[in-house]
Design an enzyme around this catalytic site. Structure first.
Site, mmCIF file in Angstrom:
data_model
loop_
_atom_site.group_PDB
_atom_site.id
_atom_site.type_symbol
_atom_site.label_atom_id
_atom_site.label_comp_id
_atom_site.label_asym_id
_atom_site.label_seq_id
_atom_site.Cartn_x
_atom_site.Cartn_y
_atom_site.Cartn_z
ATOM 1 N N ASP A 272 0.850 -1.181 0.000
ATOM 2 C CA ASP A 272 0.000 0.000 0.000
ATOM 3 C C ASP A 272 0.886 1.231 0.000
ATOM 4 O OD1 ASP A 272 1.035 -0.002 2.535
ATOM 5 O OD2 ASP A 272 -0.866 -0.307 3.566
ATOM 6 N N ASP B 102 1.542 4.989 1.991
ATOM 7 C CA ASP B 102 1.239 5.764 3.195
ATOM 8 C C ASP B 102 1.799 7.171 3.076
ATOM 9 O OD1 ASP B 102 0.165 3.419 4.348
ATOM 10 O OD2 ASP B 102 2.167 2.803 5.017
ATOM 11 N N ASP C 15 -3.177 5.164 2.692
ATOM 12 C CA ASP C 15 -3.464 5.698 4.027
ATOM 13 C C ASP C 15 -2.953 7.123 4.111
ATOM 14 O OD1 ASP C 15 -4.638 3.408 4.913
ATOM 15 O OD2 ASP C 15 -2.939 2.712 6.099
#
Length: 530
Positions: free
Chosen positions: A326, A328, A454
């Site tokens: 992912d 961030d 995120d």
């Protein structure tokens, strides 16, 4: 009247040297290794030796002169001794087969040690064999992305992951720490003797390492890989919003695949629905070029609603990784308090531009005066945060090309190792099976992909702590907190550092200052890949 059961326990000590039995051979201190011998047989043989005047220790210590084992090789016993801190170079002990012990019992005295009594250890050329040495804490070590022992660390990481999916956190951490030690070594391990005296290498981890070095693979690791339960847990926890406990419950209900989940009639929450819909994309590695493209979008959003705000790419990409699970971002403003209300405005901008497929925002719940220095029950921080699934159009993916695009049909899915950021393959058949119109069409014609993103907003006063915490790796951060608590009597989080001796918070403006307060040499992000 004393109960019969208690009388039996008391009477069983009769004849034990520790209750007064004569020690006839003070120069001989015995220890029976329970491994492969079994607890009951060890207890019987220990009592027998004590009755005959031998000093038989229950716990291994430096005073032991003779270690006796049954059905173990010399290398296995030596590895066990190393894990107890009693390896070669500390206590010169005889490693003996059980035959010496039984002959000594029959003779009523220690018999002469012959070659047939000695456990054989594999001989290696000490001049050519490099014996490694590393500090105990991962935060004291420099761990780059260059790993000389990938086969060993991948095996231990898989066992760690399996333990974590099985709600055995302690066991998982033990494997993670063992893998982290091997990652930090400057060269390849070719023999277990090179690992003597190294920290965090317990008996189980050493057994796996030895199996791989001698046989090319670990039977336990291969068995775990082929386990239907492990495969099902990997597939189900690959759904965004699904944790190990939920996956375990579904498995008990007979659900092992995405197809079975779809047909089960289960009501999924909003996150799980999005995770299932975009399953393939979210389980495909994100490239550095894609992360940079998303950063450009996030920076446009942030600057448009709050000029002067700063956006920092964190996680594995800040540590130098080329792919990740992912992306961030840490957002702050150099003027304390200006970040208040920033997240909602950024999210609104991204939604209005069509960049968010899913988002859930949590508010900042950290209050220093209220929460105090006590370590929180969870290691999760409490910043304002947006969990999102980002829609990345192909024309936004600058720098990506066919060579970088890992989305081709038939590829292996790559699943992130939470501690190391390394990628481990799992068969993709089930995961590739469901590409459909609800994902935007087949992969070949799809003009965008979904990416986990995120967004975290931190006040500038906490930014250095947040940057350190969100850079990782997970194990490196865990070890930093452990070092702070055990070695410095401090409490470290992604929000603050509290000195219990001084009774105050320590203010910092950089990561370097945090390391200095902890008495550690500064470790740059590229060397925190524990």
């Amino acid at each position: 009247m004393v109960p019969l059961k208690r009388r039996k326990v008391v009477s069983s000590n009769v004849g034990n040297i520790k209750t007064g039995a004569e020690n006839k051979f003070p120069q001989v201190v015995l220890f029976l290794l329970e491994r492969k011998m079994g607890a009951s047989r060890r207890a019987f043989l220990s009592q027998l030796g004590q009755k005959k005047g031998f000093q038989v220790e229950e716990v291994f210590s430096e005073s032991v002169t003779h270690v006796v084992s049954e059905n173990n090789s010399g290398d296995e016993v030596r590895t066990w001794l190393d894990s107890q801190g009693g390896g070669r170079g500390r206590t010169p002990v005889h490693l003996l087969d059980i035959s010496w012990y039984t002959e000594s019992m029959q003779a009523g005295r220690p018999v002469q040690i012959l070659d047939r009594h000695k456990l054989q250890e594999q001989q290696t050329d000490g001049a050519e064999l490099v014996v490694f040495s590393v500090p105990s804490y991962a935060c004291q070590r420099r761990t780059t992305l260059e790993n000389h022992n990938t086969v060993l660390t991948d095996a231990l990481s898989l066992l760690a992951e399996n333990a974590e999916l099985s709600d055995q956190e302690g066991r998982g951490v033990a494997f993670r720490r063992a893998a982290a030690v091997l990652k930090a070594l400057p060269g390849s391990v070719t023999h277990v003797t090179q690992l003597r005296g190294l920290p965090c290498l317990g008996e189980h981890s050493m057994r796996v390492i030895k199996d791989i070095l001698e046989n090319g693979a670990s039977a336990e690791v291969e068995s775990t890989k082929q386990s239907e339960r492990y495969k099902a847990l990997k597939v189900l926890t690959g759904i965004f919003g699904v944790g190990a406990k939920t996956a375990e419950r579904w498995i008990r209900e007979g659900i092992h695949t995405l197809h079975q989940l779809r047909g089960s009639g289960h009501t999924l929450n909003r996150a799980q629905q999005a995770g299932l819909q975009h399953y393939d994309d979210l389980n495909r590695p994100v490239t550095k070029a894609e992360a940079d493209a998303i950063r450009e979008v996030v920076e446009r959003a942030v600057v448009s609603v709050l000029p002067g705000a700063q956006v920092t790419l964190t996680g594995g990409f800040r540590r130098g990784k080329l792919t990740g699970h992912d992306v961030d971002f840490l957002i702050t403003h150099p003027e304390e308090g200006r970040e208040d209300g920033l997240m909602s405005k950024v999210v609104s901008w991204l939604e209005s531009q069509g960049f968010l497929l899913y988002q859930k925002t949590t508010r900042n719940s950290y209050l220093e005066s209220k929460d105090g220095p006590a370590r929180p029950s969870s290691n999760m921080d409490r910043f304002e945060r947006c969990f999102s699934i980002f829609k990345l159009d192909k024309d936004e993916r600058r720098g990506t090309n066919a060579a970088e695009d890992t989305s081709s049909v038939g590829a292996h899915v790559q699943v992130k190792d939470e501690d190391s950021g390394s990628q481990s393959p799992i068969l993709r058949d089930e995961q590739r099976r469901h590409v459909s119109a609800e994902d935007g069409g087949p992969e070949e014609t799809k003009l965008w992909r979904a990416v986990r993103v995120d967004l975290v907003v931190s006040p500038i006063s906490q930014f250095a702590f947040a940057l350190l915490g969100w850079t990782g790796s997970k194990l490196f951060e865990r070890e930093l907190r452990r070092w702070a608590g055990h070695e410095k009597n401090m409490s470290l989080s992604s929000h603050a550092l509290y000195d219990s001796k001084q009774g105050r918070y320590l203010r910092v403006t950089s990561e370097e200052e945090i390391f200095a307060h902890l008495g550690l040499e500064f470790v740059p992000p590229s060397e925190r890949n524990a």
